[in-house]
Design an enzyme around this catalytic site. Structure first.
Site, PDB file in Angstrom:
ATOM      1  N   LYS A 196      -5.670   0.069   4.283  1.00  0.00           N
ATOM      2  CA  LYS A 196      -5.708   0.528   2.887  1.00  0.00           C
ATOM      3  C   LYS A 196      -5.463   2.034   2.754  1.00  0.00           C
ATOM      4  O   LYS A 196      -5.615   2.793   3.701  1.00  0.00           O
ATOM      5  CB  LYS A 196      -7.021   0.105   2.230  1.00  0.00           C
ATOM      6  CG  LYS A 196      -6.989  -1.391   1.885  1.00  0.00           C
ATOM      7  CD  LYS A 196      -8.164  -1.881   1.083  1.00  0.00           C
ATOM      8  CE  LYS A 196      -7.943  -3.367   0.742  1.00  0.00           C
ATOM      9  NZ  LYS A 196      -9.129  -3.995   0.158  1.00  0.00           N
ATOM     10  N   ARG A 231     -11.631  -8.864   6.535  1.00  0.00           N
ATOM     11  CA  ARG A 231     -10.311  -9.354   6.111  1.00  0.00           C
ATOM     12  C   ARG A 231      -9.270  -8.399   6.689  1.00  0.00           C
ATOM     13  O   ARG A 231      -9.322  -7.202   6.391  1.00  0.00           O
ATOM     14  CB  ARG A 231     -10.279  -9.358   4.585  1.00  0.00           C
ATOM     15  CG  ARG A 231      -9.025  -9.901   3.949  1.00  0.00           C
ATOM     16  CD  ARG A 231      -9.141  -9.880   2.427  1.00  0.00           C
ATOM     17  NE  ARG A 231      -7.940 -10.376   1.799  1.00  0.00           N
ATOM     18  CZ  ARG A 231      -6.861  -9.641   1.563  1.00  0.00           C
ATOM     19  NH1 ARG A 231      -6.843  -8.366   1.893  1.00  0.00           N
ATOM     20  NH2 ARG A 231      -5.793 -10.185   0.995  1.00  0.00           N
TER      21      ARG A 231
HETATM   22  N1  HH2 Z   1      -8.006  -6.678  -0.760  1.00  0.00           N
HETATM   23  C1  HH2 Z   1      -6.759  -7.023  -1.162  1.00  0.00           C
HETATM   24  C2  HH2 Z   1      -6.508  -8.307  -1.651  1.00  0.00           C
HETATM   25  N2  HH2 Z   1      -7.501  -9.226  -1.729  1.00  0.00           N
HETATM   26  N3  HH2 Z   1      -9.753  -9.849  -1.382  1.00  0.00           N
HETATM   27  C3  HH2 Z   1     -10.992  -9.526  -1.000  1.00  0.00           C
HETATM   28  N4  HH2 Z   1     -11.985 -10.438  -1.071  1.00  0.00           N
HETATM   29  N5  HH2 Z   1     -11.298  -8.277  -0.514  1.00  0.00           N
HETATM   30  C4  HH2 Z   1     -10.352  -7.292  -0.414  1.00  0.00           C
HETATM   31  O1  HH2 Z   1     -10.693  -6.160   0.003  1.00  0.00           O
HETATM   32  C5  HH2 Z   1      -9.018  -7.600  -0.832  1.00  0.00           C
HETATM   33  C6  HH2 Z   1      -8.751  -8.908  -1.324  1.00  0.00           C
HETATM   34  C7  HH2 Z   1      -5.658  -6.027  -1.091  1.00  0.00           C
HETATM   35  O2  HH2 Z   1      -4.990  -6.060   0.117  1.00  0.00           O
HETATM   36  P1  HH2 Z   1      -3.662  -6.902   0.517  1.00  0.00           P
HETATM   37  O3  HH2 Z   1      -3.809  -8.365   0.247  1.00  0.00           O
HETATM   38  O4  HH2 Z   1      -3.361  -6.564   1.922  1.00  0.00           O
HETATM   39  O5  HH2 Z   1      -2.510  -6.298  -0.376  1.00  0.00           O
HETATM   40  P2  HH2 Z   1      -1.891  -6.711  -1.787  1.00  0.00           P
HETATM   41  O6  HH2 Z   1      -2.972  -6.801  -2.801  1.00  0.00           O
HETATM   42  O7  HH2 Z   1      -0.896  -5.600  -2.057  1.00  0.00           O
HETATM   43  O8  HH2 Z   1      -1.208  -8.050  -1.610  1.00  0.00           O
END
Ligand code: HH2
Length: 251
Positions: A196, A231
């Site tokens: 992040k 995660r």
């Molecule tokens: N972070 C992201 C998405 N979903 N869900 C939970 N429970 N906790 C988190 O910290 C979280 C989440 C954001 O990260 P990512 O899926 O890698 O990226 P994007 O939202 O750009 O798809």
């Protein structure tokens, strides 16, 4: 929990797994690397992301969930009830809900539910977020949602402080350091720091594909302070790090 974004625009793996065959292959590779859950998402929630039509979100995630569900527990990362319901029909048994509003769907279908804290909405959530007491406010919000879900009949309720969702680096670090206050409430805690933006800022501008050590360091802090699951994008590395935290270290 291995991250599988079937999106063109996620901040780290956007575009890499939009093709279902590529997504399924990566999901199975994360299972081989030791992931307990694969978190499938069809809409980016990174700061500034544009919302996606629900039909498009369903089209992205459903074939991937159907292919992975016989092999591993699948969670659906969505803010939309129609997507959650279709994903459960395709085999998902955990609802990862960054809006923390979908517990009625989890209750109706007998699946687990993750309530994540977010201040504001993705397009603007990083515009000057403020709290008087970030840990107290996040804790109060999550416990309220979690207790509501439990009362509605959801048997498996997780809470997640939502690292980076309407939070500065200072807020994120306070939540990680004081995660024990969330864990003490009795609901299992999930934490997502992987790659992040605040890790880039804290490491002097490391780009998104060069944040592995920072991701592991924060995952270890989270686990040491009571997180039951992290995660992550780099599953093999995180599984090894979590094994170390899980072992009693003798001198
Ligand atoms: N972070 C992201 C998405 N979903 N869900 C939970 N429970 N906790 C988190 O910290 C979280 C989440 C954001 O990260 P990512 O899926 O890698 O990226 P994007 O939202 O750009 O798809």
């Amino acid at each position: 929990m291995g991250i599988l974004n079937v999106t063109p625009d996620s901040f780290s793996d956007g575009g890499r797994y939009l093709d279902p065959e590529a997504a399924i292959g990566h999901g199975l590779a994360m299972v081989a690397d030791g992931a307990a859950v694969i978190d499938v998402g069809g809409e980016s929630t990174r700061p500034g992301a544009a919302p996606v039509a629900e039909a498009e979100e369903r089209r992205r995630v459903l074939p991937v969930i159907e292919a992975l569900a016989p092999h591993v527990r699948v969670s659906i990362d969505t803010r939309h009830a129609s997507v959650a319901e279709a994903a459960i029909g395709a085999g998902a048994t955990l609802l990862n809900d960054v809006s923390a509003t979908l517990h009625p769907v989890a209750a109706a279908h007998g699946v687990g539910w993750i309530a994540m804290h977010m201040r504001g909405e993705p397009p603007t959530m990083q515009d000057d977020p403020r709290y008087d007491d970030v840990v107290g406010e996040v804790r109060g919000y999550l416990l309220d949602r979690a207790e509501q879900a439990r009362a509605a009949g959801v048997g498996e309720v997780w809470i997640d402080p939502g690292i980076g969702f309407g939070k500065t680096a200072v807020h994120n670090l306070a939540l990680l350091r004081r995660l024990g206050e969330l864990a003490a409430a009795g609901f299992p805690v999930l934490v997502g720091t992987s790659r992040k933006g605040f890790l880039g800022a804290l490491t002097g501008g490391a780009p998104v594909d060069d944040r592995l050590e920072a991701s592991l360091a924060t995952a270890v802090v989270a686990a040491a302070n009571g997180a039951s699951m992290v995660r992550a994008h780099d599953v093999a590395h995180h599984v090894r790090a979590m094994r170390i935290v899980g072992e009693e270290v003798a001198a």
